[in-house]
Scaffold this motif. Structure first.
Motif, PDB file in Angstrom:
ATOM      1  N   UNK A 112      -0.248 -18.511  24.376  1.00 16.22           N
ATOM      2  CA  UNK A 112      -1.210 -17.651  23.473  1.00 16.22           C
ATOM      3  C   UNK A 112       0.106 -16.486  24.000  1.00 16.22           C
ATOM      4  N   UNK A 113       0.860 -15.812  24.230  1.00 18.29           N
ATOM      5  CA  UNK A 113       2.146 -14.772  24.000  1.00 18.29           C
ATOM      6  C   UNK A 113       1.811 -15.017  22.766  1.00 18.29           C
ATOM      7  N   UNK A 114       2.259 -13.525  22.107  1.00 15.12           N
ATOM      8  CA  UNK A 114       2.131 -12.876  20.991  1.00 15.12           C
ATOM      9  C   UNK A 114       3.160 -11.670  20.726  1.00 15.12           C
ATOM     10  N   UNK A 163      10.081 -14.332  11.954  1.00  9.10           N
ATOM     11  CA  UNK A 163      11.185 -14.685  13.000  1.00  9.10           C
ATOM     12  C   UNK A 163      10.219 -15.466  14.475  1.00  9.10           C
ATOM     13  N   UNK A 164      11.424 -16.284  15.756  1.00  8.83           N
ATOM     14  CA  UNK A 164      10.600 -16.776  16.420  1.00  8.83           C
ATOM     15  C   UNK A 164      10.535 -15.590  17.359  1.00  8.83           C
ATOM     16  N   UNK A 199      11.953 -11.513  23.939  1.00  4.68           N
ATOM     17  CA  UNK A 199      12.234 -13.103  23.516  1.00  4.68           C
ATOM     18  C   UNK A 199      11.948 -13.707  22.681  1.00  4.68           C
ATOM     19  N   UNK A 200      11.961 -14.446  23.155  1.00  3.07           N
ATOM     20  CA  UNK A 200      11.473 -16.230  21.703  1.00  3.07           C
ATOM     21  C   UNK A 200      10.082 -16.654  22.059  1.00  3.07           C
ATOM     22  N   UNK A 201       9.600 -16.885  21.105  1.00  2.00           N
ATOM     23  CA  UNK A 201       8.455 -17.557  21.215  1.00  2.00           C
ATOM     24  C   UNK A 201       8.244 -18.609  22.743  1.00  2.00           C
TER      25      UNK A 201
END
Length: 251
Positions: free
Chosen positions: A145-147, A83-84, A101-103
Motif C-alpha cells: 500500500x505504499x504510495x 507515472x509509476x 522509486x517505482x511502485x
C-alpha cells in the motif's frame, strides 16, 4: 577513474571516464538512486558541471575528487501523475532521506537504495510502513500500500539480532498520567512490542485503570498513532508513555 559523489552528508563512489559526458554520470546516479537527471546538479568546489561537457573539460576533477550532488525535485504537471515513479520519505531516528522509486519495486531493491545513499548495512534494516514491517524482500512496494510521499520508518537491528530476530518481546513500561488525570499517577505495564497503542488504550480502559474517555499517548515528545505498534514507535524497555485526555486529527 573513481570519484566520490556526496549528497546531504552521505557519500558513494562511482567509476567515470575522462571523455564521459556529465549527463552520462547523472544517468548513472539516476540508476543507482532513482533521482531524475533533471533534478540533479553536480558541482566541484562550487563550480557546476554542465551536461554538454566531458570530464576532461574539468581538469579540477581527478581520481578521488569529491563531486557534490544537489537534488531539487520539480513538481510535475497534474497530467503526468500517472507515472509509476513515486517519491517516498525514509525516516531514521534523527534524519530522513527522500528517494524516488517505482511502485512495483521490491522491498529488497529499496533496501539496496537506502544502503547506497546512507551506508546502512542491509542486514541491519527493518522497514516499517503504517505499523507493518516490510518483512518479505521479494514483495513489491505497492503490495504494502505504499504510495506517493509515504513515510517508511527504518529501525536498525543490533548486531546480535542480525541472525536471529524474534517476532516480538515483552516490554516493561510506565504510563504517566497528567496532573489533571489521576493526580499524575504512574502506572506500570507489561506489553508485547508488537502491541498497538490502541490495544494498550483498550487494556487500560477495560481494566478501569483509566476512566472512560478519549486519550492520546506521547512517547519522546511525539504523539503516538493508535494503529501502530510500540515497536514502530521505537518504544524500549523501561520507557515512559505520557497520557492526556483528548484526540488528534490527522489530515
Amino acid at each position: 577513474m573513481r570519484v566520490i559523489i556526496g549528497s546531504c552528508g552521505h557519500k558513494f563512489a562511482i567509476e567515470v571516464g575522462l571523455q564521459e559526458p556529465v549527463v552520462d554520470i547523472k544517468n548513472k546516479i539516476a540508476q543507482l538512486l532513482g533521482v531524475p537527471v533533471a533534478s540533479q546538479t553536480l558541482a566541484v568546489c562550487g563550480l557546476e558541471l554542465l551536461d554538454g561537457l566531458d570530464m576532461e573539460d574539468y581538469p579540477i576533477v581527478s581520481d578521488g575528487t569529491k563531486i557534490d550532488l544537489t537534488i531539487k525535485y520539480r513538481m510535475a504537471p497534474s497530467n503526468f501523475y500517472h507515472s509509476d515513479k513515486i517519491q517516498i520519505i525514509i525516516k531514521f531516528s534523527a534524519r530522513q532521506l527522500h528517494i524516488e522509486v517505482d511502485r512495483t519495486e521490491t522491498v529488497r531493491s529499496l533496501k539496496e537504495k537506502i544502503h547506497i545513499m546512507d551506508g546502512t548495512p542491509i542486514k541491519r534494516m527493518s522497514l516499517f510502513f503504517c505499523g507493518t514491517e516490510l518483512e518479505e524482500d521479494f514483495r513489491h512496494l505497492n503490495e504494502y500500500g505504499i504510495h506517493e510521499f509515504s513515510e517508511i520508518i527504518v529501525f536498525l537491528k543490533s548486531m546480535s539480532r542480525v541472525k536471529y530476530d524474534p517476532p516480538s518481546k515483552r516490554l516493561s513500561l510506565v504510563v504517566q498520567t497528567s496532573s489533571s488525570l489521576l493526580n499524575s499517577a504512574r502506572i506500570p505495564m507489561e506489553m508485547k512490542d508488537s502491541s498497538t497503542v490502541k490495544e494498550l488504550k483498550e487494556l487500560l480502559l477495560s481494566g478501569k485503570i483509566l476512566p472512560a474517555d478519549d486519550y492520546l499517548f506521547i512517547h519522546k515528545q511525539r504523539i503516538m498513532r493508535d494503529n501502530c505498534s510500540l515497536k514502530w514507535h521505537g518504544v524500549d524497555d523501561g520507557d515512559f508513555l505520557y497520557v492526556f485526555k483528548g484526540t488528534v486529527c490527522r489530515s
